[in-house]
Scaffold this active site. Structure first.
Site, PDB file in Angstrom:
ATOM      1  N   GLY A  66       0.816  -1.201   0.000  1.00  0.00           N
ATOM      2  CA  GLY A  66       0.000   0.000   0.000  1.00  0.00           C
ATOM      3  C   GLY A  66       0.852   1.253   0.000  1.00  0.00           C
ATOM      4  N   GLY A 125      -0.276  -5.578   0.711  1.00  0.00           N
ATOM      5  CA  GLY A 125      -1.531  -5.503  -0.019  1.00  0.00           C
ATOM      6  C   GLY A 125      -1.533  -6.309  -1.290  1.00  0.00           C
ATOM      7  N   GLU A 148       5.126  -6.362   7.262  1.00  0.00           N
ATOM      8  CA  GLU A 148       4.582  -5.333   8.149  1.00  0.00           C
ATOM      9  C   GLU A 148       5.400  -5.106   9.419  1.00  0.00           C
ATOM     10  OE1 GLU A 148       1.526  -6.381   5.288  1.00  0.00           O
ATOM     11  OE2 GLU A 148       2.812  -7.591   6.564  1.00  0.00           O
ATOM     12  N   ASP A 156      -1.751  -7.740   7.822  1.00  0.00           N
ATOM     13  CA  ASP A 156      -3.176  -7.496   7.626  1.00  0.00           C
ATOM     14  C   ASP A 156      -3.591  -8.074   6.282  1.00  0.00           C
ATOM     15  OD1 ASP A 156      -1.932  -5.559   6.008  1.00  0.00           O
ATOM     16  OD2 ASP A 156      -3.521  -4.089   6.331  1.00  0.00           O
TER      17      ASP A 156
END
Length: 357
Positions: A66, A125, A148, A156
């Site tokens: 992202g 992502g 992350e 996530d």
């Protein structure tokens, strides 16, 4: 006219989604998520479309994740203002996550063949829009990771769901260390289904259009080379079975191999809080992807208003000094209550809602 960040087209009954920000390694933004979601919702009920193929423009990869810079902007502002859950839920990053996680869920439920070409860099992502597909293709160029913890965040986009299903604690190893794997590893670990050399991808897609997904796979799929990570299952299974991050580090150090020493050093350099929260999530898997996304959203909101996420992105992406000042700085200083706070329920009107089929 500026090209759209996702190129949407149809040819011979196949819907094509091409992530089209090659200079940013196709990193996702709000517009890209909206374009993908709109196309998939249209195609799922369109009898003239029998399959979908996802790919990335350029030579570097499918998707690098992202927009980290915009997340840092939100995190810095939230930390400086001492914001709570309500303010965090209203920030642009939270709005993006709600839409992105909804898309992840819809990809997992897509009723037709959804072929994700996981070529080159596939991170964060990028994993969310590909690894939940029903047909996942990796190549000799694949470098896949959930990175992350390297920026004070927690896996996530359904990453905790994927990682928790990998046996012998390898998912815990990958989630905590943010390590990357290749295409052969991804197939061996069950994160991907098929291995096709990158040089054959164009011909593979042409074959899908001319015949079917199954026939194209039968023609182009190859046996991947041996997985180097799979060969390390033994020490990873034992070292990462410890109940705490400190215990995992001690076990890695006790193994004494170069790979285990590297893992220990990697963990010592990461946010103690991030590691503890990630370990809690992976040790307590939830039954479904949607359940995991619901919990991940809670954690993401707590991360974006935490010191360590703002500081981690600053050190790795903004200033690039690679010297984050974590708070707390020591693993033993992270309490169970600290970790609990990341998972606590949100007010009902702030919780993530996954729209049904």
């Amino acid at each position: 006219m500026t090209e759209l960040p996702v190129l949407v087209s149809e040819s011979s009954g196949v819907g094509r989604l091409v992530l089209n920000r090659p200079k940013a390694i196709n990193a996702l933004n709000d517009e890209m998520v909206d374009l993908m979601a709109a196309a998939l919702r249209r195609w799922r009920d369109d009898d003239s479309v029998r399959a979908v193929v996802l790919s990335g423009a350029g030579e570097r990869g499918l998707c690098a994740g992202g927009d980290i810079v915009s997340i840092h902007r939100d995190a810095k502002a939230l930390v400086e203002s001492g914001a709570g859950d309500e303010e965090a839920a209203a920030c642009p990053s939270a709005v993006f996550w709600r839409e992105e996680y909804q898309l992840n869920s819809e990809i997992a439920k897509f009723p037709k063949p959804y072929v994700a070409l996981m070529d080159g860099i596939v991170m964060g992502g990028g994993v969310g829009v590909s690894a939940h597909a029903n047909t996942r293709v990796v190549t000799d160029r694949t470098r896949l990771a959930m990175p992350e913890t390297g920026i004070g965040f927690v896996p996530d986009v359904g990453g905790t769901h994927l990682l928790s299903q990998i046996t012998d604690n390898i998912g815990v190893y990958l989630g905590l260390t943010a390590g990357s794997i290749n295409g052969a590893d991804a197939v061996a670990l069950g994160i991907a289904d098929h291995y096709i050399p990158a040089a054959d991808l164009d011909a593979f897609v042409t074959a899908i259009e001319a015949t079917s997904v199954d026939e194209a796979l039968a023609r182009f799929t190859q046996t991947p080379p041996p997985s180097e990570l799979d060969a390390q299952r033994g020490w990873i299974r034992e070292a990462f079975a410890a109940d705490t991050v400190a215990g995992i580090i001690d076990r890695c150090a006790a193994v004494g191999t170069e790979a285990a020493d590297k893992a220990a050093a990697t963990l010592r350099a990461k946010s103690p809080t991030t590691l503890a929260v990630t370990l809690r999530a992976l040790r307590n898997p939830l039954p479904t992807l949607d359940d995991s996304l619901h919990r991940e959203y809670r954690v993401s909101l707590r991360c974006v208003r935490s010191h360590d996420m703002a500081e981690g992105i600053r050190a790795q992406v903004i200033d690039k000094d690679r010297n984050p000042g974590w708070d707390p700085a020591e693993i033993d200083a992270v309490t169970a209550a600290d970790v609990d706070a990341f998972f606590a329920p949100l007010p009902d009107d702030l919780e993530l809602t996954i729209v049904g089929d």
